[in-house]
Design a protein around this motif. Sequence first.
Motif, PDB file in Angstrom:
ATOM      1  N   ASN A  26      14.533 -44.946 -24.208  1.00  0.00           N
ATOM      2  CA  ASN A  26      13.733 -45.397 -23.062  1.00  0.00           C
ATOM      3  C   ASN A  26      12.262 -45.054 -23.224  1.00  0.00           C
ATOM      4  N   THR A  40      18.585 -54.390 -34.193  1.00  0.00           N
ATOM      5  CA  THR A  40      18.470 -54.061 -32.774  1.00  0.00           C
ATOM      6  C   THR A  40      19.781 -54.228 -32.016  1.00  0.00           C
ATOM      7  N   THR A  49      16.889 -41.230 -22.244  1.00  0.00           N
ATOM      8  CA  THR A  49      16.732 -41.042 -23.676  1.00  0.00           C
ATOM      9  C   THR A  49      15.269 -41.132 -24.095  1.00  0.00           C
ATOM     10  N   PRO A 109      24.909 -50.644 -32.249  1.00  0.00           N
ATOM     11  CA  PRO A 109      25.022 -49.474 -31.364  1.00  0.00           C
ATOM     12  C   PRO A 109      24.477 -48.228 -32.050  1.00  0.00           C
ATOM     13  N   THR A 110      23.810 -47.392 -31.285  1.00  0.00           N
ATOM     14  CA  THR A 110      23.188 -46.190 -31.836  1.00  0.00           C
ATOM     15  C   THR A 110      23.539 -44.985 -30.979  1.00  0.00           C
ATOM     16  N   SER A 140      21.610 -45.386 -27.726  1.00  0.00           N
ATOM     17  CA  SER A 140      22.084 -46.479 -26.870  1.00  0.00           C
ATOM     18  C   SER A 140      23.442 -46.154 -26.260  1.00  0.00           C
ATOM     19  N   SER A 198      16.194 -49.906 -29.786  1.00  0.00           N
ATOM     20  CA  SER A 198      17.446 -49.343 -30.299  1.00  0.00           C
ATOM     21  C   SER A 198      17.963 -48.172 -29.472  1.00  0.00           C
ATOM     22  N   GLY A 199      17.707 -48.193 -28.178  1.00  0.00           N
ATOM     23  CA  GLY A 199      18.371 -47.235 -27.302  1.00  0.00           C
ATOM     24  C   GLY A 199      17.516 -46.174 -26.655  1.00  0.00           C
ATOM     25  N   ARG A 202      22.789 -43.588 -23.587  1.00  0.00           N
ATOM     26  CA  ARG A 202      22.161 -44.261 -22.443  1.00  0.00           C
ATOM     27  C   ARG A 202      23.211 -44.987 -21.612  1.00  0.00           C
ATOM     28  N   ASP A 203      24.146 -45.638 -22.290  1.00  0.00           N
ATOM     29  CA  ASP A 203      25.236 -46.324 -21.579  1.00  0.00           C
ATOM     30  C   ASP A 203      26.129 -45.337 -20.833  1.00  0.00           C
TER      31      ASP A 203
END
Length: 444
Positions: free
Chosen positions: A129, A91, A107, A94-95, A98, A126-127, A101-102
Motif C-alpha cells: 500500500n 503484477t 502493508t 500473488p506475493t 498481497s 504487487s501488494g 493485505r488480503d
Amino acid sequence: MSDAEKQPNIVFILADDLGWADLSVYGQTQYQTPHLDALAAGGVRFTQAYANSAVCSATRFGLITGRYQYRLRGGLEEPLVRTAHLHGLPTDHPTLPSLLRDAGYETALIGKWHLGNLPNYGPLKSGYNRFFGNYGGAIDYFTHKPGVGAAVPRDLYEGEVPVERVGYYTQLLADEASSWIAQQAEEKPFFLSLHFTAPHWPWVGPEDEHVSRDLTDLFHYDGGNLHTYAKMVRSLDAAVGQVVQALKAKGVFDNTIVIFTSDNGGERFSKTWPFTGQKTELLEGGIRVPTLLSWPARLQPQVSEQVTITMDWLPTLLSAAGTAPHPDYPSDGENILPVLQGQAPVHERRLFWRYKAQRQRAAREGRFKYLRINDNEFLFDVEDDTLERANLKDQHPAVFARLRQAWEDWNAQFLPITDEVFTHGVTPDIQADRYAPERANRGL
C-alpha cells in the motif's frame, strides 16, 4: 483480546550483502552490533539459514513469491538492472504482501525493491500500500543516485513519484520506518518490509559525505576498507535498534514478528568465517546468511539448527497470520513455525541453487552438499567441514550420484538459462560483468 488471539504484526528487515559473521552475535570481533545481538538474545538465532541465491534480486523473487525464483523470467540471473524495464515481478502473481493485505494487513515497503522498474513493475503493483525507497539495486548513500554525475537522476521514490531527501540512506530508511510504525492504527495488523541497501557498495559510512562527492564509480574497486565497512554495519545495527524502539514505544513489540536476515552472502570486506566464499558464489559464504527472528508473545529464545531458506518465510508468515499461500501458486518453501514452537522436530531438507548454471550449481541434503564449479564437482560434509575443503565424492559415491541427479531433475522443472538471458537489450558497457575480476581471482 490477548496477544495470542491477535494476528501478529510483521517487520521483515533485509540487509544487503551482509556476511555470515558480520554481526558480533555470529562471530564478529572487530566491532559490536548490540541491537541485533539483543534481538538474537530474546528470539531465535538460526545457524543453518540460507538465501535463495548468491545475488540480490534473485533472492528477492524467492522472498516475495515463496517459490524458486527460476519459475519467473525476471528471477533467472543477476543483475536485473540489465533488463529491469522488460522483466520483473508479474503484477498478477500473488506475493507475500498481497496475501497478507488480503488477510487484513496494512502493508508497506521501505527501502530497496529491485524486482523490476516502472512503468511495468513496482511495489504498489504487487501488494504494498505504501512505498518509499529505491527501485534499483544500489544507490549512493548521500546523493541517492544509482550512478555518478549531475545528469544521473536520483533513484528515490515516494510511491511512483521521484522525491528528494537529505541524509544518509540507512538513517533515512530507519526514520521512515519508525514514523510509519507510529502512524499505524491499533485495530489493524501491519506488515512492513524494511529492505536496507547496507552494507552494499558504495563503501560510504554515515560521516563520509565527502566520499560520495568524490566518487567516479559507485562500485569503486579502489575504495573502501574494513574500517568503513564496520561503520556501515554499525549504522545498520543502530537503525534496527531504532525500529525496535519504535515498536516498543507503540506497545506492540511483543506481538510483532521481527525477522532480520540478508539477501546473500557478504562481499569483499565481509567476515564469513567459518565458511569460505562470498556473494556470487555457491560456496557456503555466498549463500549461508545470518538470520534472527523475534516474537516474544509466541516463541521462546532459542538457537535453531533447522535448515531453512528465504522462500520459507512466505508460508511461515502466512501461517502465523492465519492464512496460506494461493492454491494456484503453491510455495516451494516450508512453514517452519511448528519447529520453532516445539511442535515438530528439526528435520532434514533438500535444497537447490544455481548461478549461471553452466558455471555453478549446488544441492544440500542433510549434512551433505553437492557443488559444481565450472567442470569441477565436489561432495562436502558441510556440518563437519564448514570450509568445504575435503571432497568426499569418492568416499560416498552413491550420495554424490544421487545429489548430482537430483539437481538435474530439479533443474529440468524451471526456465532455462540461455544466452538471451545475458544479452537481450544489453549495451556493451552494461553487459560487462562487474564481479568478473573478483571471481577470476577466486578461480570461478
